[in-house]
Design an enzyme around this catalytic site. Structure first.
Site, mmCIF file in Angstrom:
data_model
loop_
_atom_site.group_PDB
_atom_site.id
_atom_site.type_symbol
_atom_site.label_atom_id
_atom_site.label_comp_id
_atom_site.label_asym_id
_atom_site.label_seq_id
_atom_site.Cartn_x
_atom_site.Cartn_y
_atom_site.Cartn_z
ATOM 1 N N THR A 222 0.853 -1.183 0.000
ATOM 2 C CA THR A 222 0.000 0.000 0.000
ATOM 3 C C THR A 222 0.886 1.228 0.000
ATOM 4 O OG1 THR A 222 -1.401 1.379 1.458
ATOM 5 C CG2 THR A 222 -0.172 -0.386 2.492
ATOM 6 N N CYS A 335 -1.301 4.930 -5.752
ATOM 7 C CA CYS A 335 -2.205 4.098 -4.959
ATOM 8 C C CYS A 335 -2.232 2.755 -5.663
ATOM 9 C CB CYS A 335 -3.597 4.700 -4.869
ATOM 10 S SG CYS A 335 -4.782 3.618 -4.031
#
Length: 368
Positions: A222, A335
């Site tokens: 992440t 992202c």
């Protein structure tokens, strides 16, 4: 045999170890290995009592002479097998310059110093043994994937590392990896309420599970949670492969210097990620406020839920177009879900898909 994690501290050679010609007696090799093994057991398994184990079998091959001029020796250890009460070790005795002088195979039985009886390995000891297990047949390092944020991108990570290993090694090869997938709802609530310290503790605990399972390094799957990457890294003894670093290196390799950054609101608006990229010499540009809100909403309301919308793709393309008007030479998809929506064909400038770049860097590190 594993070297980095399984190397003992050195022990200086002493006068009593030497014969009249300055050589170490062959019998002293066993004594030195015993000292080094005991110290290693103390640091790895906590077996710091001199009567916490007993050697029941030793096989040794003498490889090279050892003299007083070598100054010191150290040991390298790997666990070949862990039984109920016994451990089988592969050991290498090395001179101060790293030269192997002897190798041995040793079977030890754990014992309770209070009773003198053999005892079973504890769960913690067995987990430590997994980490130091001897790897046979290849030198692949074990990847620890810390995912679930969201699981949509974590599944992409898992597929990528396995495809990349297969493509590199061929045949039926796949990645040697572990994954710990957290509950993203819990993490997202911490993000929204600004409880970053709580998130750091949660993810550090997960990283320790990966380390205990034998991961040689951790991949935090992440971008946003790299806000707490330093805390996670400080909480484990294996490396954390930082996504910001791998992304910056990939961007710089193409000659691009001015990049747009798309990601969650946290990633675009806070300094932790932009500063990491800038530290590599990149000029980072983020969208204006309305575009940042749109990008963030699509990530959480759609992509993290497995929804890939053509309407949102068109909206993202418009955001990218406005960044290009501001002079960016490429766009970082900051992202891990965004590359489920945007590919190279959707942008007039190069895009840098951080999930793929991170997975590629992990496989390079795993395979050497």
């Amino acid at each position: 045999m594993r070297v980095t994690d399984s190397r003992s501290d050195p022990v200086a050679l002493r006068f009593r170890d030497l014969d009249a010609f300055g050589h170490v007696y062959h019998a002293e090799y066993l004594t030195l290995l015993d000292e080094l093994r005991t110290a290693w057991f103390g640091s790895v398994l906590g077996l710091d009592h001199p009567q916490s184990y007993v050697v029941v079998r030793v096989e040794i091959d003498y490889v090279s002479s050892l003299t007083g001029d070598d100054g010191s020796v150290h040991g390298e250890f790997a666990v070949e097998a862990a039984g109920t009460t016994s451990l089988t070790l592969r050991e290498s005795l090395r001179a101060g310059d790293g030269r192997e002088v002897a190798r041995s195979r040793v079977v030890v039985v754990l014992r309770d110093p209070r009773t003198g009886s053999s005892r079973s390995l504890s769960d913690r000891e067995r987990a430590s043994c997994v980490r130091y297990a001897e790897r046979r047949g290849h030198a692949m390092k074990r990847i620890g994937l810390l995912g679930g944020m969201s699981w949509e991108s974590s599944a992409h990570y898992y597929r990528l590392v396995n495809e990349l290993v297969r493509d590199r090694l061929g045949g039926l090869h796949s990645a040697e990896c572990l994954m710990f997938s957290v509950d993203f709802a819990e993490v997202e609530a911490m993000q929204e309420s600004g409880r970053w310290d709580d998130a750091a503790r949660l993810l550090t605990a997960a990283a320790r599970v990966l380390e205990g399972g034998g991961a040689d390094f951790v991949v935090l799957c992440t971008n946003t949670m790299h806000k707490v990457a330093d805390a996670i890294s400080a909480g484990v003894s294996v490396p954390l492969l930082h996504l910001g670093d791998t992304t910056a290196e990939a961007v710089l390799a193409t000659g691009v210097r001015r990049v747009g950054l798309l990601g969650t609101g946290f990633t675009m608006e806070q300094s932790f990620y932009k500063d990491r990229l800038a530290g590599h010499g990149l000029d980072v540009v983020v969208p204006e406020a309305d575009d940042r809100a749109l990008v963030h909403r699509v990530i959480y309301d759609e992509l993290c839920r497995g929804v890939v919308s053509e309407r949102s793709r068109v909206a993202y393309q418009a955001v990218i177009g406005r960044l290009v008007e501001e002079g960016v030479e490429g766009v970082v998809l900051g992202c891990t879900e965004i590359e489920l929506l945007i590919g190279p064909e959707h942008s007039p400038v190069p895009v840098f898909p951080t999930t793929r770049l991170h997975a590629e860097a992990a496989v390079r590190l795993a395979l050497g």
